[in-house]
Write a protein that holds these residues in place. Structure first.
Motif, PDB file in Angstrom:
ATOM      1  N   CYS A  17       4.280 -21.475 -22.929  1.00 36.50           N
ATOM      2  CA  CYS A  17       4.637 -20.576 -22.909  1.00 36.50           C
ATOM      3  C   CYS A  17       5.715 -20.065 -22.524  1.00 36.50           C
ATOM      4  O   CYS A  17       6.339 -18.822 -23.464  1.00 36.50           O
ATOM      5  N   SER A  18       6.773 -20.464 -21.311  1.00 36.55           N
ATOM      6  CA  SER A  18       7.937 -19.900 -21.299  1.00 36.55           C
ATOM      7  C   SER A  18       8.716 -19.901 -22.268  1.00 36.55           C
ATOM      8  O   SER A  18       9.428 -19.229 -22.644  1.00 36.55           O
ATOM      9  N   GLN A  19       9.090 -21.579 -22.917  1.00 35.76           N
ATOM     10  CA  GLN A  19       9.783 -22.199 -23.557  1.00 35.76           C
ATOM     11  C   GLN A  19       9.389 -20.679 -25.196  1.00 35.76           C
ATOM     12  O   GLN A  19      10.476 -20.144 -26.174  1.00 35.76           O
ATOM     13  N   ALA A  20       8.176 -20.375 -25.504  1.00 36.98           N
ATOM     14  CA  ALA A  20       7.625 -19.753 -26.523  1.00 36.98           C
ATOM     15  C   ALA A  20       8.610 -18.607 -26.186  1.00 36.98           C
ATOM     16  O   ALA A  20       8.904 -17.581 -27.205  1.00 36.98           O
ATOM     17  N   MET A  21       8.286 -17.894 -25.332  1.00 38.65           N
ATOM     18  CA  MET A  21       8.485 -16.849 -25.202  1.00 38.65           C
ATOM     19  C   MET A  21      10.318 -16.232 -25.064  1.00 38.65           C
ATOM     20  O   MET A  21      10.664 -15.523 -25.984  1.00 38.65           O
ATOM     21  N   GLY A  22      10.607 -17.723 -24.611  1.00 38.87           N
ATOM     22  CA  GLY A  22      12.408 -17.551 -24.331  1.00 38.87           C
ATOM     23  C   GLY A  22      12.550 -17.300 -25.862  1.00 38.87           C
ATOM     24  O   GLY A  22      14.088 -17.183 -25.891  1.00 38.87           O
ATOM     25  N   MET A  23      12.229 -18.443 -26.856  1.00 38.51           N
ATOM     26  CA  MET A  23      13.000 -18.627 -28.039  1.00 38.51           C
ATOM     27  C   MET A  23      12.191 -17.396 -28.859  1.00 38.51           C
ATOM     28  O   MET A  23      12.760 -17.585 -30.578  1.00 38.51           O
ATOM     29  N   SER A  24      11.319 -16.273 -28.856  1.00 38.90           N
ATOM     30  CA  SER A  24      11.068 -15.527 -29.772  1.00 38.90           C
ATOM     31  C   SER A  24      11.849 -14.539 -29.660  1.00 38.90           C
ATOM     32  O   SER A  24      12.710 -13.773 -28.913  1.00 38.90           O
ATOM     33  N   ILE A  25      12.012 -13.734 -30.898  1.00 42.43           N
ATOM     34  CA  ILE A  25      12.858 -13.352 -31.157  1.00 42.43           C
ATOM     35  C   ILE A  25      11.915 -11.980 -32.213  1.00 42.43           C
ATOM     36  O   ILE A  25      12.015 -10.505 -32.125  1.00 42.43           O
TER      37      ILE A  25
ATOM     38  N   LYS B  42       6.079  -7.422 -36.556  1.00 48.55           N
ATOM     39  CA  LYS B  42       5.181  -7.666 -37.174  1.00 48.55           C
ATOM     40  C   LYS B  42       5.777  -8.027 -38.628  1.00 48.55           C
ATOM     41  O   LYS B  42       4.933  -8.635 -39.197  1.00 48.55           O
ATOM     42  N   ASP B  43       6.600  -6.637 -38.985  1.00 46.93           N
ATOM     43  CA  ASP B  43       7.207  -7.364 -40.630  1.00 46.93           C
ATOM     44  C   ASP B  43       8.297  -7.767 -40.777  1.00 46.93           C
ATOM     45  O   ASP B  43       8.680  -8.029 -41.735  1.00 46.93           O
ATOM     46  N   GLU B  44       8.751  -8.265 -39.361  1.00 43.24           N
ATOM     47  CA  GLU B  44       9.769  -9.391 -39.406  1.00 43.24           C
ATOM     48  C   GLU B  44       9.544 -10.592 -39.654  1.00 43.24           C
ATOM     49  O   GLU B  44       8.137 -10.937 -38.621  1.00 43.24           O
ATOM     50  N   PRO B  45      10.368 -11.520 -40.203  1.00 47.82           N
ATOM     51  CA  PRO B  45       9.796 -13.147 -40.127  1.00 47.82           C
ATOM     52  C   PRO B  45      10.336 -13.300 -38.923  1.00 47.82           C
ATOM     53  O   PRO B  45      10.625 -13.071 -38.239  1.00 47.82           O
ATOM     54  N   LEU B  46       9.054 -15.002 -39.100  1.00 47.56           N
ATOM     55  CA  LEU B  46       9.287 -16.042 -38.309  1.00 47.56           C
ATOM     56  C   LEU B  46      10.211 -16.186 -38.661  1.00 47.56           C
ATOM     57  O   LEU B  46      10.833 -16.922 -38.979  1.00 47.56           O
ATOM     58  N   HIS B  47      10.850 -17.115 -37.375  1.00 50.18           N
ATOM     59  CA  HIS B  47      11.889 -17.931 -37.691  1.00 50.18           C
ATOM     60  C   HIS B  47      11.574 -19.605 -37.418  1.00 50.18           C
ATOM     61  O   HIS B  47       9.942 -19.059 -36.504  1.00 50.18           O
ATOM     62  N   TYR B  48      11.751 -19.846 -37.454  1.00 47.59           N
ATOM     63  CA  TYR B  48      11.281 -21.785 -37.529  1.00 47.59           C
ATOM     64  C   TYR B  48      10.785 -22.302 -36.199  1.00 47.59           C
ATOM     65  O   TYR B  48      10.242 -22.950 -35.907  1.00 47.59           O
ATOM     66  N   GLY B  49      11.480 -21.861 -35.197  1.00 48.82           N
ATOM     67  CA  GLY B  49      11.426 -22.041 -33.945  1.00 48.82           C
ATOM     68  C   GLY B  49      10.037 -21.319 -33.661  1.00 48.82           C
ATOM     69  O   GLY B  49       8.921 -22.052 -32.810  1.00 48.82           O
ATOM     70  N   GLU B  50       9.525 -20.047 -33.964  1.00 49.95           N
ATOM     71  CA  GLU B  50       8.257 -19.251 -34.074  1.00 49.95           C
ATOM     72  C   GLU B  50       7.227 -20.289 -34.413  1.00 49.95           C
ATOM     73  O   GLU B  50       6.334 -20.199 -34.266  1.00 49.95           O
TER      74      GLU B  50
END
Length: 169
Positions: free
Chosen positions: A117-125, A9-17
């Protein structure tokens, strides 16, 4: 430790997220309004119950999505107003959605949501984002299964051609 280690939760979001969360939120706002409209048009009591579940599920998803965007300084997408209640008998027959059409639209949305949801899960870091979308996916899959059962029970399911003749070996 690197920038992407420790509490996610302290990590930055990337643009895809950010894009996934923002578009998910915008879609949910629209679906809530659409499902409220469908609710006004629905005549079948079981369909109305599942519409209530779809509306409640979308509203529950909105809460964490809005929070994440606000915490990260991202402007929220515009949201349409809540739909007013209407009486089914006040809607002219030619302007009314019928129950099988409503159910088909819900089925399409459920399937599209599973893919998103599957796409968002797969690209989330960020683990928390991936897990959140995993929860959304599970809830939508369960709701989709209930809707499939309803479609079968009501005779609203229009299957593709069924393969019933098996060539002899």
């Amino acid at each position: 430790m690197g920038i992407l280690s420790g509490n996610s939760k302290d990590e930055p979001l990337h643009y895809g997220e950010v894009f996934s969360i923002w578009t998910n939120l915008a879609a949910n706002y629209g679906m809530i309004a659409g499902y409220q409209t469908f609710y006004n048009h629905a005549g079948d009591k079981d369909l109305k119950l599942i519409l209530e579940e779809f509306i409640q599920g979308a509203k529950e998803e909105v809460k964490p999505l809005e929070k994440i965007l606000k915490v990260n300084g991202v402007a929220l997408p515009p949201a349409p107003p809540e739909r007013a209640d209407a009486k089914l008998e006040d809607i002219p027959p030619g302007a009314k959605f019928n129950d099988p059409e409503i159910s088909a639209a819900l089925s399409l949305d459920a399937a599209a949501c599973l893919v998103a949801c599957s796409q968002a899960m797969g690209m989330s870091i960020r683990e928390d984002i991936g897990l959140m979308y995993g929860q959304f996916h599970t809830a939508k899959a369960l709701l989709g299964a209930k809707l499939l059962r309803l479609n079968k029970e009501k005779g609203w399911l229009v299957p593709p051609p069924l393969h019933v003749n098996h060539p002899e070996k």
